[in-house]
Scaffold this motif. Structure first.
Motif, PDB file in Angstrom:
ATOM      1  N   ASP A 147       0.826  -1.196   0.000  1.00 12.37           N
ATOM      2  CA  ASP A 147       0.000   0.000   0.000  1.00 12.37           C
ATOM      3  C   ASP A 147       0.870   1.260   0.000  1.00 12.37           C
ATOM      4  O   ASP A 147       2.102   1.185  -0.064  1.00 12.37           O
ATOM      5  CB  ASP A 147      -0.976  -0.014   1.180  1.00 12.37           C
ATOM      6  N   GLY A 148       0.239   2.414   0.068  1.00 16.48           N
ATOM      7  CA  GLY A 148       0.956   3.668  -0.018  1.00 16.48           C
ATOM      8  C   GLY A 148       1.856   3.941   1.174  1.00 16.48           C
ATOM      9  O   GLY A 148       2.749   4.790   1.096  1.00 16.48           O
ATOM     10  N   TYR A 149       1.650   3.198   2.250  1.00 17.56           N
ATOM     11  CA  TYR A 149       2.475   3.358   3.451  1.00 17.56           C
ATOM     12  C   TYR A 149       3.645   2.375   3.470  1.00 17.56           C
ATOM     13  O   TYR A 149       4.456   2.402   4.385  1.00 17.56           O
ATOM     14  CB  TYR A 149       1.618   3.153   4.701  1.00 17.56           C
ATOM     15  N   GLY A 150       3.671   1.497   2.478  1.00 21.49           N
ATOM     16  CA  GLY A 150       4.746   0.510   2.419  1.00 21.49           C
ATOM     17  C   GLY A 150       4.418  -0.811   3.085  1.00 21.49           C
ATOM     18  O   GLY A 150       5.258  -1.705   3.134  1.00 21.49           O
ATOM     19  N   SER A 171       8.089  -4.779  -3.883  1.00 23.77           N
ATOM     20  CA  SER A 171       8.641  -3.471  -3.537  1.00 23.77           C
ATOM     21  C   SER A 171       8.293  -2.491  -4.643  1.00 23.77           C
ATOM     22  O   SER A 171       7.777  -2.881  -5.695  1.00 23.77           O
ATOM     23  CB  SER A 171      10.166  -3.559  -3.350  1.00 23.77           C
ATOM     24  N   LYS A 172       8.599  -1.239  -4.411  1.00 21.12           N
ATOM     25  CA  LYS A 172       8.297  -0.227  -5.426  1.00 21.12           C
ATOM     26  C   LYS A 172       9.319   0.886  -5.367  1.00 21.12           C
ATOM     27  O   LYS A 172       9.906   1.157  -4.315  1.00 21.12           O
ATOM     28  CB  LYS A 172       6.891   0.332  -5.244  1.00 21.12           C
ATOM     29  N   HIS A 173       9.525   1.496  -6.505  1.00 16.96           N
ATOM     30  CA  HIS A 173      10.391   2.674  -6.604  1.00 16.96           C
ATOM     31  C   HIS A 173       9.462   3.848  -6.865  1.00 16.96           C
ATOM     32  O   HIS A 173       8.967   4.019  -7.990  1.00 16.96           O
ATOM     33  CB  HIS A 173      11.399   2.491  -7.740  1.00 16.96           C
ATOM     34  N   ASN A 174       9.200   4.635  -5.837  1.00 15.33           N
ATOM     35  CA  ASN A 174       8.188   5.683  -5.959  1.00 15.33           C
ATOM     36  C   ASN A 174       8.566   6.735  -7.002  1.00 15.33           C
ATOM     37  O   ASN A 174       7.721   7.183  -7.770  1.00 15.33           O
ATOM     38  CB  ASN A 174       7.967   6.353  -4.605  1.00 15.33           C
ATOM     39  N   ALA A 175       9.814   7.130  -7.036  1.00 11.81           N
ATOM     40  CA  ALA A 175      10.226   8.181  -7.959  1.00 11.81           C
ATOM     41  C   ALA A 175      10.090   7.728  -9.416  1.00 11.81           C
ATOM     42  O   ALA A 175       9.750   8.512 -10.298  1.00 11.81           O
ATOM     43  CB  ALA A 175      11.658   8.604  -7.677  1.00 11.81           C
ATOM     44  N   LYS A 176      10.365   6.440  -9.670  1.00  8.02           N
ATOM     45  CA  LYS A 176      10.303   5.925 -11.038  1.00  8.02           C
ATOM     46  C   LYS A 176       8.930   5.342 -11.377  1.00  8.02           C
ATOM     47  O   LYS A 176       8.683   4.976 -12.530  1.00  8.02           O
ATOM     48  CB  LYS A 176      11.380   4.854 -11.247  1.00  8.02           C
ATOM     49  N   LEU A 210       6.778  -0.918  -9.939  1.00  6.21           N
ATOM     50  CA  LEU A 210       6.493  -1.972  -8.970  1.00  6.21           C
ATOM     51  C   LEU A 210       7.341  -3.182  -9.319  1.00  6.21           C
ATOM     52  O   LEU A 210       7.489  -3.520 -10.494  1.00  6.21           O
ATOM     53  CB  LEU A 210       5.016  -2.339  -9.011  1.00  6.21           C
ATOM     54  N   TYR A 211       7.886  -3.828  -8.289  1.00  9.37           N
ATOM     55  CA  TYR A 211       8.739  -4.999  -8.507  1.00  9.37           C
ATOM     56  C   TYR A 211       8.183  -6.221  -7.771  1.00  9.37           C
ATOM     57  O   TYR A 211       7.475  -6.099  -6.782  1.00  9.37           O
ATOM     58  CB  TYR A 211      10.161  -4.744  -7.988  1.00  9.37           C
ATOM     59  N   LEU A 212       8.588  -7.374  -8.261  1.00 11.86           N
ATOM     60  CA  LEU A 212       8.352  -8.623  -7.538  1.00 11.86           C
ATOM     61  C   LEU A 212       9.607  -9.467  -7.691  1.00 11.86           C
ATOM     62  O   LEU A 212       9.881  -9.984  -8.772  1.00 11.86           O
ATOM     63  CB  LEU A 212       7.138  -9.376  -8.060  1.00 11.86           C
ATOM     64  N   GLN A 213      10.383  -9.560  -6.631  1.00 14.38           N
ATOM     65  CA  GLN A 213      11.559 -10.420  -6.618  1.00 14.38           C
ATOM     66  C   GLN A 213      11.117 -11.817  -6.219  1.00 14.38           C
ATOM     67  O   GLN A 213      10.535 -12.002  -5.150  1.00 14.38           O
ATOM     68  CB  GLN A 213      12.602  -9.900  -5.625  1.00 14.38           C
TER      69      GLN A 213
END
Length: 126
Positions: free
Chosen positions: A52-55, A70-75, A78-81
């Protein structure tokens, strides 16, 4: 116009790793609930992980300890490792955004995500 584009899928042997990426354009996704879903042939689509938006992150039981969202907010990515992959992880993986800025305690259903990508295929061989 909102667009979600997944990448990073492929074919790996059991025990291998992949990292999926989902580039979001057209909205500031960091504010919203984002998730990964998957669907294997002949099976229902299922939620894999959400953030969510709070991490805050939540995972399906079968991937806990192996997958990391995880996510890179600036870019706006969204990721899934995915580590220690198993043949049962074989599926088409989709990213999705729910236009809600609330917190999560579980993975919302697919029907609550109005913005969705077209998917990337993950195949795990034994």
């Amino acid at each position: 116009q909102v667009e979600l584009v997944e990448s990073g899928g492929g074919s790996v042997q059991a025990g291998g790793s992949l990292r999926l990426s989902c580039v979001v354009s057209g909205l500031a996704a960091r504010r919203y609930v984002m998730a990964w879903f998957r669907q294997a042939p002949g099976k229902l689509r299922e939620g894999v992980a959400a953030i969510d938006g709070y991490g805050t992150t939540v995972y399906q039981d079968s991937v806990k300890g192996r997958f990391t969202i995880s996510k890179h907010n600036a870019k706006n990515i969204l990721y899934l490792q995915m580590n220690s992959l198993k043949p049962d992880d074989t599926a088409m993986y989709y990213c999705a955004v729910q236009l809600s800025a609330g917190t999560i305690s579980g993975i919302p259903g697919w029907e609550f995500f109005t913005e969705r990508g077209r998917g990337t295929q993950v195949t795990v061989s034994s």
